[in-house]
Scaffold this active site. Structure first.
Site, PDB file in Angstrom:
ATOM      1  N   ASP A 180       2.770   4.813   4.969  1.00 37.77           N
ATOM      2  CA  ASP A 180       2.549   4.327   6.326  1.00 37.77           C
ATOM      3  C   ASP A 180       2.490   2.796   6.377  1.00 37.77           C
ATOM      4  O   ASP A 180       2.435   2.211   7.455  1.00 37.77           O
ATOM      5  CB  ASP A 180       1.284   4.944   6.955  1.00 37.77           C
ATOM      6  CG  ASP A 180       0.117   5.063   5.994  1.00 37.77           C
ATOM      7  OD1 ASP A 180       0.186   4.507   4.882  1.00 37.77           O
ATOM      8  OD2 ASP A 180      -0.882   5.724   6.353  1.00 37.77           O
ATOM      9  N   HIS A 181       2.519   2.147   5.197  1.00 36.66           N
ATOM     10  CA  HIS A 181       2.621   0.687   5.097  1.00 36.66           C
ATOM     11  C   HIS A 181       4.012   0.311   4.580  1.00 36.66           C
ATOM     12  O   HIS A 181       4.712   1.150   4.009  1.00 36.66           O
ATOM     13  CB  HIS A 181       1.604   0.134   4.100  1.00 36.66           C
ATOM     14  CG  HIS A 181       0.173   0.312   4.481  1.00 36.66           C
ATOM     15  ND1 HIS A 181      -0.642  -0.736   4.866  1.00 36.66           N
ATOM     16  CD2 HIS A 181      -0.615   1.424   4.513  1.00 36.66           C
ATOM     17  CE1 HIS A 181      -1.853  -0.284   5.107  1.00 36.66           C
ATOM     18  NE2 HIS A 181      -1.869   1.025   4.902  1.00 36.66           N
ATOM     19  N   ASN A 183       0.879  -1.169   0.000  1.00 38.09           N
ATOM     20  CA  ASN A 183       0.000   0.000   0.000  1.00 38.09           C
ATOM     21  C   ASN A 183       0.919   1.223   0.000  1.00 38.09           C
ATOM     22  O   ASN A 183       1.561   1.524   0.999  1.00 38.09           O
ATOM     23  CB  ASN A 183      -0.918   0.002   1.217  1.00 38.09           C
ATOM     24  CG  ASN A 183      -1.847   1.206   1.244  1.00 38.09           C
ATOM     25  OD1 ASN A 183      -1.469   2.315   0.851  1.00 38.09           O
ATOM     26  ND2 ASN A 183      -3.068   1.013   1.722  1.00 38.09           N
ATOM     27  N   ASN A 224      -7.105  -4.348   5.756  1.00 40.34           N
ATOM     28  CA  ASN A 224      -7.706  -3.513   6.796  1.00 40.34           C
ATOM     29  C   ASN A 224      -8.377  -4.360   7.879  1.00 40.34           C
ATOM     30  O   ASN A 224      -9.439  -4.013   8.400  1.00 40.34           O
ATOM     31  CB  ASN A 224      -8.698  -2.513   6.186  1.00 40.34           C
ATOM     32  CG  ASN A 224      -8.048  -1.174   5.868  1.00 40.34           C
ATOM     33  OD1 ASN A 224      -7.266  -0.648   6.659  1.00 40.34           O
ATOM     34  ND2 ASN A 224      -8.351  -0.632   4.707  1.00 40.34           N
ATOM     35  N   ASP A 228      -1.667  -6.111   6.275  1.00 39.02           N
ATOM     36  CA  ASP A 228      -1.374  -6.451   4.883  1.00 39.02           C
ATOM     37  C   ASP A 228      -1.043  -7.942   4.817  1.00 39.02           C
ATOM     38  O   ASP A 228      -0.073  -8.399   5.439  1.00 39.02           O
ATOM     39  CB  ASP A 228      -0.212  -5.607   4.373  1.00 39.02           C
ATOM     40  CG  ASP A 228      -0.505  -4.117   4.476  1.00 39.02           C
ATOM     41  OD1 ASP A 228      -1.058  -3.558   3.519  1.00 39.02           O
ATOM     42  OD2 ASP A 228      -0.195  -3.529   5.544  1.00 39.02           O
ATOM     43  N   ASP A 272      -3.981  -4.913   1.137  1.00 43.41           N
ATOM     44  CA  ASP A 272      -4.309  -4.269   2.407  1.00 43.41           C
ATOM     45  C   ASP A 272      -5.717  -4.720   2.784  1.00 43.41           C
ATOM     46  O   ASP A 272      -6.700  -4.243   2.232  1.00 43.41           O
ATOM     47  CB  ASP A 272      -4.236  -2.749   2.243  1.00 43.41           C
ATOM     48  CG  ASP A 272      -4.626  -1.999   3.506  1.00 43.41           C
ATOM     49  OD1 ASP A 272      -4.994  -2.651   4.507  1.00 43.41           O
ATOM     50  OD2 ASP A 272      -4.587  -0.754   3.485  1.00 43.41           O
ATOM     51  N   GLU A 297      -3.963   1.796  -2.929  1.00 44.44           N
ATOM     52  CA  GLU A 297      -4.058   3.245  -2.694  1.00 44.44           C
ATOM     53  C   GLU A 297      -3.141   4.023  -3.632  1.00 44.44           C
ATOM     54  O   GLU A 297      -2.377   4.892  -3.199  1.00 44.44           O
ATOM     55  CB  GLU A 297      -3.765   3.602  -1.235  1.00 44.44           C
ATOM     56  CG  GLU A 297      -4.966   3.442  -0.317  1.00 44.44           C
ATOM     57  CD  GLU A 297      -4.852   4.243   0.958  1.00 44.44           C
ATOM     58  OE1 GLU A 297      -5.437   5.329   1.036  1.00 44.44           O
ATOM     59  OE2 GLU A 297      -4.164   3.770   1.898  1.00 44.44           O
TER      60      GLU A 297
END
Length: 260
Positions: free
Chosen positions: A250-251, A7, A152, A221, A150, A34
């Site tokens: 941030d991943h 991501n 989530n 992930d 991802d 993303e």
């Protein structure tokens, strides 16, 4: 065959960081989430010059998924079946032609679902139900299959540095975890947990409150492998150091190596 999910939190902001990582790690296939770009706005030439074929399923400003592959791709499809009214770009599939084996890959960006309860959480659970139905169809083909991205979803408490903080969050609510387990229990193997049961393994650290410096992360992930793909699994890991670089997502990438 090295397959990674990443991501990137915006291709325009991360194009150089992604290029650097691709050059160093040399994955055969990178599943991106993303990308936050329409198809026409994706900087495909940058990655084609590196030897990657680029397939995108984009959307302006948010969402968006892509496949970068150094290996031939066939039968590329876009969008998760089950709801023709769903316009969010969260799913892309293709068959990767490996040296010895063809592998079907699906890259996904599962809805966040917050705030929960509410319409966004209802959408998340409905999306996961559609994913479960489609996964059944894919598994019935009995070919190596990797469903990665991802999710989530924080599968278990040990997948968060501070699980108590996430109790009421859509990523860790019992219904989210149960939906994830229903997909997993169709016959998938979760790659990282097939290699280790260690705690402290994370793939996401928030930009706020010094989360990275304190290693206050979560593992959301995942790469799920069909029985045929699990038989080919040689290794799996999380490329944690990427988070400490300049202008990081941030991943971080999570990857597998298949004997294919």
């Amino acid at each position: 065959m090295k397959i990674a999910t990443f991501n990137i939190n915006g291709i325009k902001a991360r194009v150089e960081a992604l290029s650097d990582w691709l050059g160093e790690f040399q994955p055969d296939v990178a599943l991106l989430q993303e990308i936050k770009s329409v198809d026409e706005g994706f900087p495909r030439a940058q990655f084609e010059d590196m030897g990657y074929r680029v397939e995108t399923h984009g959307q302006k400003g948010f969402n968006g998924v892509a496949i970068l592959s150094r290996l031939p791709l066939e039968d590329v499809t876009r969008g998760l079946p089950g709801d023709e009214a769903d316009e969010q770009a969260r799913w892309i599939e293709a068959t990767v032609m490996g040296e010895t084996t063809a592998v079907r890959v699906a890259g996904l960006y599962l809805p966040n679902g917050n705030p929960a309860p509410g319409p966004k959480y209802d959408y998340k659970l409905a999306w996961m139900a559609r994913m479960e139905a489609h996964a059944r169809t894919l598994l019935a083909q009995e070919m190596p299959l990797v469903v990665a991205g991802d999710y989530n979803v924080i599968p278990q408490d040990e997948d968060a540095a501070k699980p108590e903080v996430w109790r009421a969050d859509a990523l860790a609510l019992p219904q989210s975890r149960a939906a994830y387990r229903r997909i997993l229990n169709l016959g998938f193997t979760e790659a990282i947990r097939a290699r280790t049961q260690a705690h402290g393994l994370y793939s996401f650290w928030d930009y706020q409150a010094g989360a990275w410096e304190r290693n206050n992360g979560i593992r959301i992930d995942h790469l799920l492998l069909s029985p045929q793909a699990a038989d080919l699994l040689a290794d799996a890991g999380i490329d944690k150091p990427v988070r400490g670089r300049d202008k990081p997502s941030d991943h971080v990438p999570v990857w597998i190596d298949l004997a294919a």
